[in-house]
Design a protein around this motif. Structure first.
Motif, PDB file in Angstrom:
ATOM      1  N   ASP A 133      -0.132  -1.575  -0.348  1.00 51.92           N
ATOM      2  CA  ASP A 133       1.090  -0.785  -0.224  1.00 51.92           C
ATOM      3  C   ASP A 133       2.324  -1.665  -0.074  1.00 51.92           C
ATOM      4  O   ASP A 133       2.326  -2.638   0.687  1.00 51.92           O
ATOM      5  CB  ASP A 133       0.993   0.153   0.984  1.00 51.92           C
ATOM      6  CG  ASP A 133       2.269   0.955   1.166  1.00 51.92           C
ATOM      7  OD1 ASP A 133       2.476   1.908   0.404  1.00 51.92           O
ATOM      8  OD2 ASP A 133       3.071   0.601   2.052  1.00 51.92           O
TER       9      ASP A 133
ATOM     10  N   VAL B 199       1.936   1.387  10.965  1.00 48.47           N
ATOM     11  CA  VAL B 199       0.613   2.014  11.105  1.00 48.47           C
ATOM     12  C   VAL B 199       0.727   3.521  10.890  1.00 48.47           C
ATOM     13  O   VAL B 199      -0.061   4.120  10.143  1.00 48.47           O
ATOM     14  CB  VAL B 199       0.022   1.707  12.493  1.00 48.47           C
ATOM     15  CG1 VAL B 199      -1.225   2.559  12.749  1.00 48.47           C
ATOM     16  CG2 VAL B 199      -0.334   0.232  12.616  1.00 48.47           C
TER      17      VAL B 199
ATOM     18  N   HIS C 250       1.315   4.305   7.187  1.00 49.31           N
ATOM     19  CA  HIS C 250       0.128   4.152   6.349  1.00 49.31           C
ATOM     20  C   HIS C 250      -0.883   5.264   6.614  1.00 49.31           C
ATOM     21  O   HIS C 250      -1.513   5.767   5.678  1.00 49.31           O
ATOM     22  CB  HIS C 250      -0.511   2.793   6.599  1.00 49.31           C
ATOM     23  CG  HIS C 250       0.199   1.668   5.921  1.00 49.31           C
ATOM     24  ND1 HIS C 250      -0.466   0.617   5.309  1.00 49.31           N
ATOM     25  CD2 HIS C 250       1.518   1.418   5.731  1.00 49.31           C
ATOM     26  CE1 HIS C 250       0.411  -0.216   4.781  1.00 49.31           C
ATOM     27  NE2 HIS C 250       1.617   0.243   5.040  1.00 49.31           N
TER      28      HIS C 250
ATOM     29  N   SER D  18      -3.868   0.660   1.809  1.00 50.31           N
ATOM     30  CA  SER D  18      -3.021  -0.001   2.797  1.00 50.31           C
ATOM     31  C   SER D  18      -2.775  -1.452   2.435  1.00 50.31           C
ATOM     32  O   SER D  18      -1.666  -1.970   2.587  1.00 50.31           O
ATOM     33  CB  SER D  18      -3.670   0.086   4.184  1.00 50.31           C
ATOM     34  OG  SER D  18      -2.909  -0.617   5.144  1.00 50.31           O
TER      35      SER D  18
ATOM     36  N   ALA E 204      -4.010  -2.938   7.868  1.00 48.64           N
ATOM     37  CA  ALA E 204      -4.987  -2.188   7.074  1.00 48.64           C
ATOM     38  C   ALA E 204      -6.176  -1.764   7.933  1.00 48.64           C
ATOM     39  O   ALA E 204      -6.677  -0.636   7.808  1.00 48.64           O
ATOM     40  CB  ALA E 204      -5.459  -3.032   5.891  1.00 48.64           C
TER      41      ALA E 204
ATOM     42  N   THR F  37      -1.170  -8.143   7.383  1.00 48.10           N
ATOM     43  CA  THR F  37      -1.689  -7.244   6.349  1.00 48.10           C
ATOM     44  C   THR F  37      -3.060  -6.710   6.722  1.00 48.10           C
ATOM     45  O   THR F  37      -3.317  -5.499   6.650  1.00 48.10           O
ATOM     46  CB  THR F  37      -1.763  -7.981   4.997  1.00 48.10           C
ATOM     47  OG1 THR F  37      -0.463  -8.433   4.632  1.00 48.10           O
ATOM     48  CG2 THR F  37      -2.311  -7.069   3.916  1.00 48.10           C
TER      49      THR F  37
ATOM     50  N   SER G 291       5.623   0.113   3.480  1.00 50.37           N
ATOM     51  CA  SER G 291       5.756  -1.089   4.323  1.00 50.37           C
ATOM     52  C   SER G 291       7.185  -1.620   4.285  1.00 50.37           C
ATOM     53  O   SER G 291       7.730  -2.054   5.301  1.00 50.37           O
ATOM     54  CB  SER G 291       4.781  -2.168   3.850  1.00 50.37           C
ATOM     55  OG  SER G 291       3.454  -1.741   3.970  1.00 50.37           O
TER      56      SER G 291
ATOM     57  N   THR H 218       4.228  -8.253   5.503  1.00 47.86           N
ATOM     58  CA  THR H 218       2.893  -8.239   4.916  1.00 47.86           C
ATOM     59  C   THR H 218       2.900  -9.019   3.597  1.00 47.86           C
ATOM     60  O   THR H 218       3.955  -9.387   3.082  1.00 47.86           O
ATOM     61  CB  THR H 218       2.419  -6.802   4.668  1.00 47.86           C
ATOM     62  OG1 THR H 218       3.327  -6.161   3.755  1.00 47.86           O
ATOM     63  CG2 THR H 218       2.368  -6.014   5.967  1.00 47.86           C
TER      64      THR H 218
ATOM     65  N   SER I  59      -4.941   1.040  10.653  1.00 48.69           N
ATOM     66  CA  SER I  59      -4.605   2.304   9.988  1.00 48.69           C
ATOM     67  C   SER I  59      -5.835   2.946   9.348  1.00 48.69           C
ATOM     68  O   SER I  59      -5.970   4.175   9.348  1.00 48.69           O
ATOM     69  CB  SER I  59      -3.509   2.080   8.943  1.00 48.69           C
ATOM     70  OG  SER I  59      -3.943   1.183   7.945  1.00 48.69           O
ATOM     71  N   THR I  60      -6.743   2.134   8.826  1.00 48.85           N
ATOM     72  CA  THR I  60      -7.955   2.677   8.217  1.00 48.85           C
ATOM     73  C   THR I  60      -8.855   3.332   9.263  1.00 48.85           C
ATOM     74  O   THR I  60      -9.429   4.405   9.023  1.00 48.85           O
ATOM     75  CB  THR I  60      -8.727   1.574   7.478  1.00 48.85           C
ATOM     76  OG1 THR I  60      -7.919   1.072   6.410  1.00 48.85           O
ATOM     77  CG2 THR I  60     -10.032   2.093   6.914  1.00 48.85           C
TER      78      THR I  60
ATOM     79  N   GLN J 275      -3.031   7.802   4.082  1.00 50.80           N
ATOM     80  CA  GLN J 275      -4.453   7.473   4.017  1.00 50.80           C
ATOM     81  C   GLN J 275      -5.325   8.661   4.402  1.00 50.80           C
ATOM     82  O   GLN J 275      -6.416   8.838   3.848  1.00 50.80           O
ATOM     83  CB  GLN J 275      -4.766   6.304   4.956  1.00 50.80           C
ATOM     84  CG  GLN J 275      -4.257   4.951   4.494  1.00 50.80           C
ATOM     85  CD  GLN J 275      -4.496   3.891   5.541  1.00 50.80           C
ATOM     86  OE1 GLN J 275      -4.071   4.028   6.695  1.00 50.80           O
ATOM     87  NE2 GLN J 275      -5.185   2.831   5.167  1.00 50.80           N
TER      88      GLN J 275
END
Length: 263
Positions: free
Chosen positions: A206, A139, A142, A203, A67, A63, A210, A220, A70-71, A146
């Motif tokens: 989510d 990824v 997300h 993320s 996150a 997780t 996912s 996750t 992807s962020t 995002q």
């Protein structure tokens, strides 16, 4: 006066409706009783058991890794998109079209976006096995939603900056890379950080995207919680739900505070 009293009551009722269920979950995560609604005493044992559960630990690692990666990608792409859209001399119709496209991932239901990703990855799997359900498709999935949130936050910060900054930089013979590095990016930092926190929170919580893109080894925490509730809610699920909610709440409050400071 009466209208103000009614509005305050409705607001408090709405807050209670939103947060009392989560408060109940947090309360039962400290309850010694494993089953039922009776209070058996205070304990931290369910949190201690989380640290010894390999499935929960692997899901937590997946997780936060998902996150984080992807962020980072969404923050970079969203910031570049905002800079290009706000600082490039697009024609009005082109700018309006791009802004409409930017809002699509925000207003599109997650289920439709997830179904579209499944179809897209189905075609891509014919080209490469990298797009089999697993970490990479998650990824990409997300990042697709995002980016829009990061770009919107950064754009709002950009629009609050005076456009005379660009002219002043040119008058002082600053190159665009120097202007970007020394002036624009430092001023945009609160907006970028707020957008990144929002993306990380989205993320982290989510489930739908996912669920549609995960593989056997990329489960996750939201997926683990969902699977566990189908077998019966346990105090361990209360504990992990409380931890996820608490982290999300902290990130949202930090992002909101940064946004206010930007304004």
């Amino acid at each position: 006066m009466r209208t103000s009293w009614v509005a305050s009551s409705v607001a408090l009722g709405a807050l209670a409706f939103l947060y009392l269920p989560m408060l109940a979950v947090a309360l039962f995560s400290f309850n010694k009783t494993r089953h039922g609604l009776s209070w058996g005493g205070f304990t931290l044992g369910w949190y201690a058991r989380l640290a010894q559960d390999p499935a929960i630990l692997e899901a937590a690692r997946n997780t936060f890794l998902l996150a984080g990666v992807s962020t980072l990608l969404a923050t970079l792409l969203g910031t570049l998109f905002a800079l290009g859209l706000e600082r490039h001399p697009f024609a009005p119709r082109v700018r309006a079209f791009l802004e409409d496209i930017l809002h699509l991932p925000v207003v599109t239901p997650d289920l439709i976006l997830a179904a579209a990703l499944v179809v897209a990855f189905g075609f891509l799997r014919a080209v490469s096995s990298l797009f089999e359900p697993g970490f990479l498709p998650m990824v990409i999935g997300h990042v697709t939603f995002q980016v829009a949130f990061v770009a919107l936050v950064v754009m709002s910060r950009l629009r609050s900056l005076p456009k005379e900054l660009d002219e002043a930089a040119r008058d002082l013979y600053a190159t665009y890379p120097d202007y970007l590095r020394r002036v624009l990016l430092p001023l945009l930092t609160p907006g970028i950080v707020a957008g990144a926190m929002l993306a990380f929170t989205l993320s982290l919580d989510d489930f739908v995207i996912s669920f549609f893109t995960a593989g056997p080894t990329s489960q996750t925490l939201p997926l683990i919680i969902y699977a566990s509730t189908r077998r019966g809610i346990t105090p361990e699920i209360h504990a992990v739900s409380t931890l996820v909610f608490s982290l999300t709440l902290v990130l949202v409050l930090l992002g909101e505070r940064l946004t206010r400071r930007s304004a």
